[in-house]
Enzyme design. Structure first.
Site, mmCIF file in Angstrom:
data_model
loop_
_atom_site.group_PDB
_atom_site.id
_atom_site.type_symbol
_atom_site.label_atom_id
_atom_site.label_comp_id
_atom_site.label_asym_id
_atom_site.label_seq_id
_atom_site.Cartn_x
_atom_site.Cartn_y
_atom_site.Cartn_z
ATOM 1 N N TYR A 1 49.643 43.060 40.310
ATOM 2 C CA TYR A 1 50.168 43.162 38.954
ATOM 3 C C TYR A 1 49.345 42.278 38.039
ATOM 4 O O TYR A 1 49.379 41.055 38.152
ATOM 5 C CB TYR A 1 51.638 42.746 38.941
ATOM 6 C CG TYR A 1 52.346 42.872 37.605
ATOM 7 C CD1 TYR A 1 51.793 43.582 36.537
ATOM 8 C CD2 TYR A 1 53.589 42.286 37.409
ATOM 9 C CE1 TYR A 1 52.439 43.706 35.336
ATOM 10 C CE2 TYR A 1 54.263 42.396 36.200
ATOM 11 C CZ TYR A 1 53.679 43.102 35.175
ATOM 12 O OH TYR A 1 54.335 43.217 33.968
ATOM 13 N N LYS B 1 48.934 47.541 38.924
ATOM 14 C CA LYS B 1 49.652 47.790 37.672
ATOM 15 C C LYS B 1 48.971 46.940 36.615
ATOM 16 O O LYS B 1 48.986 45.707 36.681
ATOM 17 C CB LYS B 1 51.128 47.412 37.782
ATOM 18 C CG LYS B 1 51.870 47.547 36.449
ATOM 19 C CD LYS B 1 53.263 46.939 36.492
ATOM 20 C CE LYS B 1 53.892 46.958 35.100
ATOM 21 N NZ LYS B 1 55.222 46.292 35.067
#
Length: 295
Positions: free
Chosen positions: A133, A160
């Site tokens: 992330y 992400k």
């Protein structure tokens, strides 16, 4: 496993006492899956993961896994400030039934690339596929070189990316293995990202209007109808901008409640959306609902 479609960064519903509202969690999950959402991300930033106790975190994840019942991919945010704690979270997530572990680098201290890589490798060794992330809201952005290094770790399968840097997105795609998948992580960047080749996105906005987010993905990615995709985007872009300009969690929770699923207020220190802003949000939601349906 290649990910497709919309993966909702779920809000965490609380009741009037500020406690986890399991019934609302179930209603929210069913609404998301029924709308065509392909994945559910649990206890991330939008889900106020850092505001949950360990017991609440585990219970929330368990309720989501049971309610989804295999109909959507469940990703658990397992980040922690120490490697040992993140590994324990990943182990619990695997036991409960999550399919992916989302992990961001600790941001309370300055870490070298070697330290970040060791952190990710330790969590990946648990056995759940890892979604790195890049959470730019923390003030720390993973460099393209570091992302490429993480992509070489066995088990680190996804990224992400919550930035909105188109050139950077291309660099990451070109600098990582073909099987490493980049997911969009910023709502207002969704249309551009889809039209640039991304096949999946993690969006908090989908809590409030999952059908519209699914429609956008279908038109932009599956049907490849750019004109209709842009029209669908214009319907929801003002709402996404509103979320990002205000307190994001408070705004998304307010919109989700206004959409028919009461999810309560954020936990302190995050404040509820102010009354004046709530009125503005109601106007934006009404305008989006009155927009002509896009095929």
């Amino acid at each position: 496993m290649q990910l497709e479609g919309i993966h909702t960064a779920l809000v965490t519903p609380f009741d009037d006492r500020g406690e986890l509202d399991e019934q609302a969690v179930v209603r929210l999950v069913h609404a998301q899956v029924d709308a065509g959402v392909r994945g559910l991300v649990v206890a991330g930033g939008t889900g106020e993961g850092l505001a949950l106790t360990d017991e609440e975190w585990a219970r929330l994840l368990s309720v989501v896994v049971q309610a989804a019942a295999g109909r959507a991919t469940v990703t658990a945010h397992v980040s922690a400030l120490s490697t040992a704690a993140a590994v324990r979270n990943a182990e619990r997530a695997r036991t409960i039934g999550a399919e992916i572990a989302m992990l961001q680098a600790p941001y309370d201290v300055s870490l070298t690339d070697d330290e970040v890589a060791l952190y990710f490798a330790a969590v990946a060794a648990v056995g759940l596929p890892v979604m790195a992330y890049n959470n730019v809201s923390t003030g720390i952005s993973l460099s393209v070189d570091l992302i490429a290094r993480l992509a070489e770790i066995e088990g680190v399968r996804y990224l992400k990316d919550s930035s909105s840097d188109a050139a950077r997105m291309v660099e990451v795609q070109l600098g990582t293995p073909a099987e490493f998948q980049v997911l969009l992580g910023k709502d207002s960047f969704a249309l551009f990202g889809f039209l640039s080749g991304a096949r999946a996105a993690v969006l908090g906005s989908a809590n409030a209007f999952p059908e519209a987010c699914v429609r956008l993905h279908r038109l932009a990615v599956l049907v490849e109808d750019q004109s209709s995709a842009r029209a669908a985007w214009r319907d929801i872009a003002p709402l996404m901008r509103f979320f990002e300009q205000e307190s994001y969690v408070a705004a998304v929770k307010a919109a989700t409640t206004l959409g028919g699923i009461p999810v309560g207020d954020p936990r302190s220190p995050t404040l509820p959306l102010p009354v004046a802003k709530r009125a503005e949000l109601e106007r934006l939601l009404a305008a989006a609902q009155q927009a002509p349906a896009t095929a």
